[in-house]
Design an enzyme around this catalytic site. Structure first.
Site, PDB file in Angstrom:
ATOM      1  N   GLY A 104     -16.405 -21.523  40.169  1.00  0.00           N
ATOM      2  CA  GLY A 104     -15.245 -20.748  40.592  1.00  0.00           C
ATOM      3  C   GLY A 104     -14.399 -20.387  39.395  1.00  0.00           C
ATOM      4  O   GLY A 104     -14.884 -20.365  38.260  1.00  0.00           O
ATOM      5  N   THR A 154      -8.970 -23.000  38.554  1.00  0.00           N
ATOM      6  CA  THR A 154      -9.353 -23.995  39.571  1.00  0.00           C
ATOM      7  C   THR A 154     -10.164 -25.108  38.927  1.00  0.00           C
ATOM      8  O   THR A 154     -10.001 -26.285  39.234  1.00  0.00           O
ATOM      9  CB  THR A 154     -10.157 -23.319  40.679  1.00  0.00           C
ATOM     10  N   GLU A 202     -18.778 -24.531  36.530  1.00  0.00           N
ATOM     11  CA  GLU A 202     -19.252 -23.179  36.200  1.00  0.00           C
ATOM     12  C   GLU A 202     -18.096 -22.234  36.472  1.00  0.00           C
ATOM     13  O   GLU A 202     -17.753 -21.996  37.628  1.00  0.00           O
ATOM     14  CB  GLU A 202     -20.444 -22.828  37.084  1.00  0.00           C
ATOM     15  N   CYS A 237     -19.956 -13.391  37.714  1.00  0.00           N
ATOM     16  CA  CYS A 237     -19.359 -13.914  36.486  1.00  0.00           C
ATOM     17  C   CYS A 237     -20.187 -13.561  35.268  1.00  0.00           C
ATOM     18  O   CYS A 237     -19.731 -13.699  34.149  1.00  0.00           O
ATOM     19  CB  CYS A 237     -19.231 -15.414  36.599  1.00  0.00           C
TER      20      CYS A 237
HETATM   21  O1  TXE Z   1     -12.765 -18.875  42.600  1.00  0.00           O
HETATM   22  P1  TXE Z   1     -11.769 -19.991  43.137  1.00  0.00           P
HETATM   23  P2  TXE Z   1     -13.128 -17.572  43.378  1.00  0.00           P
HETATM   24  C1  TXE Z   1     -15.985 -17.484  38.870  1.00  0.00           C
HETATM   25  C2  TXE Z   1     -15.711 -16.020  38.683  1.00  0.00           C
HETATM   26  C3  TXE Z   1     -14.287 -15.955  39.216  1.00  0.00           C
HETATM   27  C4  TXE Z   1     -14.299 -16.899  40.342  1.00  0.00           C
HETATM   28  C5  TXE Z   1     -14.485 -16.180  41.635  1.00  0.00           C
HETATM   29  O2  TXE Z   1     -15.884 -15.642  37.366  1.00  0.00           O
HETATM   30  O3  TXE Z   1     -13.419 -16.376  38.211  1.00  0.00           O
HETATM   31  O4  TXE Z   1     -15.361 -17.812  40.138  1.00  0.00           O
HETATM   32  O5  TXE Z   1     -14.509 -17.104  42.671  1.00  0.00           O
HETATM   33  C6  TXE Z   1     -12.187 -23.684  45.957  1.00  0.00           C
HETATM   34  N1  TXE Z   1      -9.544 -27.795  44.384  1.00  0.00           N
HETATM   35  N2  TXE Z   1     -17.417 -17.702  38.964  1.00  0.00           N
HETATM   36  O6  TXE Z   1     -12.020 -16.619  43.166  1.00  0.00           O
HETATM   37  O7  TXE Z   1     -10.519 -19.516  43.740  1.00  0.00           O
HETATM   38  C7  TXE Z   1     -12.156 -22.403  46.762  1.00  0.00           C
HETATM   39  O8  TXE Z   1     -11.800 -22.672  48.108  1.00  0.00           O
HETATM   40  C8  TXE Z   1     -10.822 -27.688  44.804  1.00  0.00           C
HETATM   41  C9  TXE Z   1     -18.101 -18.384  37.858  1.00  0.00           C
HETATM   42  O9  TXE Z   1     -13.456 -17.950  44.774  1.00  0.00           O
HETATM   43  O10 TXE Z   1     -11.682 -20.909  42.009  1.00  0.00           O
HETATM   44  C10 TXE Z   1     -13.597 -21.923  46.629  1.00  0.00           C
HETATM   45  O11 TXE Z   1     -14.429 -22.591  47.542  1.00  0.00           O
HETATM   46  N3  TXE Z   1     -11.385 -26.524  45.209  1.00  0.00           N
HETATM   47  C11 TXE Z   1     -19.505 -18.776  38.174  1.00  0.00           C
HETATM   48  C12 TXE Z   1     -13.950 -22.341  45.194  1.00  0.00           C
HETATM   49  O12 TXE Z   1     -13.007 -23.349  44.835  1.00  0.00           O
HETATM   50  C13 TXE Z   1     -10.613 -25.406  45.152  1.00  0.00           C
HETATM   51  C14 TXE Z   1     -20.251 -17.842  39.065  1.00  0.00           C
HETATM   52  C15 TXE Z   1     -13.828 -21.215  44.186  1.00  0.00           C
HETATM   53  O13 TXE Z   1     -12.561 -20.655  44.381  1.00  0.00           O
HETATM   54  C16 TXE Z   1      -9.278 -25.435  44.714  1.00  0.00           C
HETATM   55  C17 TXE Z   1     -19.440 -17.299  40.148  1.00  0.00           C
HETATM   56  C18 TXE Z   1      -8.751 -26.699  44.318  1.00  0.00           C
HETATM   57  N4  TXE Z   1      -7.490 -26.821  43.887  1.00  0.00           N
HETATM   58  C19 TXE Z   1     -18.060 -17.209  40.065  1.00  0.00           C
HETATM   59  N5  TXE Z   1      -8.785 -24.155  44.772  1.00  0.00           N
HETATM   60  C20 TXE Z   1     -20.383 -19.172  37.014  1.00  0.00           C
HETATM   61  N6  TXE Z   1     -19.876 -19.363  35.805  1.00  0.00           N
HETATM   62  O14 TXE Z   1     -21.557 -19.359  37.249  1.00  0.00           O
HETATM   63  C21 TXE Z   1      -9.803 -23.367  45.220  1.00  0.00           C
HETATM   64  N7  TXE Z   1     -10.893 -24.111  45.455  1.00  0.00           N
END
Ligand code: TXE
Length: 480
Positions: free
Chosen positions: A226, A230, A248, A282
């Protein structure tokens, strides 16, 4: 209205709160599902089920566990079109993309780890005639898997498959923005004979459910994909608890184009790298660095090719870009386009929302956007936008290209286009990233280490890396 439920101890159950969040279909901009608004109580229930299931599951032979993963993969294949439609309705990506990428890759993830796990061996080190060492590799116990909304089932299975294959029990949380295919997976697991409690799927908000998973003392490892912010929050909670973490995170990937590249292929591949999945991968190449000797030639050809990437109803085969996953993300991308204008950039193509007629008239769509004239170190060229927005920057020397490519806090992936082999290897060695593609993009061999450096993450997924992450290793030294 489709009601989504948690999957705990082999059963679909309501969240203890009985509260639900709105689930949107981004192509029509309307609520079409109800998503459990779970909390730490639901996580507690899932952890207890996982703990209960762990002794028997971890004692199964590798072959028995792998056989069940293969059955789960076959279960998805048997319902391929249901999963394809569900993924597109939930995430907004074109149907053809769900059909050729997302769901087939979820199937491959399960099959890959089921078979690779059969080849995990311990190690043996002979110190001398009377002393030798062997290593025991054992499952960790209950682990947490938290995944994002861009490649929902693809990344959900990318995490749970190695965890399950190695004998762990899982508490998994898909993104609340795209829960549908993970919700459907529960039934497939049940039909495949996955024992109750081995996989538990909890839906809900990250700061509520995700953080409860991170903080639960019975969960000994966290695999997260994510955003970087986060990832930092998860580390803040999990590190003092000495949990294993695989993070990741985000990317701002450079695409370096030298004047000795195979031009046509470079143009086409660069467009795919820029706009596949609405740029919501990503690994997308969003900063395009072009050698000044071919800058105008490339710009002209690139813009012509981008114009063929029509934005449309994700259900239409002709649509190359679908909807942006959510209204907040739609607004975020448009704000970065405005920022690009404020920072002095020139919008060469796109730069606006797309208003469709008919079924999608209220959907969230953005035109593929190409911007030039921005300095390499401005915010638009340093921060992750995660949408159909790319910048063109010219460079003269190899050193300048590498310097600009490495200038961001991220280091996930990079692409380099040149037909000069020594230059390709030289540049690949100097780029600060976990992955470098030369004359290609998104070529994926699941055996390879996958992950980023700097603020793009910690640890590696893929191949034996993931299987090792989800196990503990013990060295036994025997002297006689
Ligand atoms: O991420 P979020 P998003 C990255 C991509 C972008 C992001 C997109 O580059 O930055 O991910 O996904 C949970 N404690 N990658 O916006 O918000 C949330 O509910 C625990 C990189 O969704 O971080 C969701 O299930 N969990 C990657 C998940 O985290 C929490 C490939 C991701 O949400 C939380 C794909 C918390 N405090 C996307 N807050 C790679 N490098 O391979 C949120 N979540």
């Amino acid at each position: 209205m489709q009601r989504i439920l948690n999957f705990i101890n082999g059963e679909y159950v309501e969240p203890i709160s009985r509260n639900y969040l709105d689930g949107y279909n981004p192509a029509i901009g309307e609520v079409y599902s109800e998503v459990p608004d779970s909390d730490e109580r639901d996580v507690e229930m899932a952890v207890n089920a996982a703990k209960e299931a762990f002794p028997a599951w971890s004692k199964r032979t590798q072959e028995q566990r792998s056989d069940i993963l293969i059955l789960i993969a076959k279960g998805i294949e048997a319902r391929m079109e249901d999963f394809v439609a569900a993924e597109t309705n939930d995430q907004g990506k074109p149907l053809w993309l769900s059909r050729v990428m997302d769901i087939p890759r979820a199937v491959s993830n399960l099959k890959f780890y089921a078979t690779t796990a059969m080849n995990v061996n311990g190690e043996f080190h002979k110190t001398d005639e009377n002393t030798f060492n062997y290593t025991l590799r054992t499952p960790i116990g209950v682990v947490g898997c938290i995944s994002p909304w861009n490649l929902p089932l693809y990344l959900f299975t990318w995490k749970i498959a190695p965890a399950l294959a190695m004998g762990n029990c899982v508490v998994a949380k898909p993104s609340e923005i795209t829960p549908m295919t993970a919700f459907m997976l529960g039934q497939i697991c049940k039909e495949a004979g996955l024992p109750v409690g081995v996989l538990n799927i909890i839906h809900g908000l990250g700061p509520k459910v995700g953080s409860a998973i991170t903080a639960n003392p019975e969960i000994k490892a966290i695999s997260f994909t994510g955003g970087t912010k986060t990832g930092a929050e998860i580390s803040r909670v999990a590190a003092p608890m000495f949990k294993k973490m695989s993070l990741e995170l985000g990317g701002k990937n450079p695409n370096i184009i030298f004047d000795d590249c195979s031009f046509e292929k470079t143009v086409k591949t660069s467009v795919a790298a820029a706009f596949t999945n609405q740029g919501e991968i990503c690994l997308c190449g969003s900063r395009i660095f072009i050698q000044d000797t071919i800058y105008n030639k490339f710009k002209t050809a690139f813009l012509l090719e981008v114009q063929k990437r029509t934005v449309g109803d994700p259900l239409e085969e002709s649509s190359k870009l679908g909807a942006i996953v959510s209204k907040p993300h739609f607004d975020k991308i448009l704000s970065y386009i405005q920022l690009a204008k404020d920072e002095g950039g020139k919008i060469l193509l796109g730069g606006h929302a797309v208003n469709l007629e008919g079924r999608c008239k209220n959907g969230w769509f953005i035109a593929p956007t190409v911007i030039e004239g921005l300095p390499f170190d401005c915010r638009v060229n340093q921060e992750e936008i995660f949408g159909p927005v790319v910048t063109l920057v010219s460079f003269s020397s190899e050193e300048e290209a590498i310097f600009m490519a490495n200038s961001t806090p991220f280091g996930l992936a990079a692409t380099v286009f040149t037909d000069n082999v020594s230059k390709a290897h030289r540049v690949a060695a100097k780029i600060e990233s976990g992955i470098v593609w030369i004359n290609c993009w998104l070529e994926r061999d699941l055996r390879t280490p996958f992950g980023g450096v700097k603020q793009s993450g910690v640890g590696r997924e893929g191949g034996f890396e993931a299987l090792k992450f989800f196990t503990e290793e013990k060295n036994v030294c025997l002297k006689f």
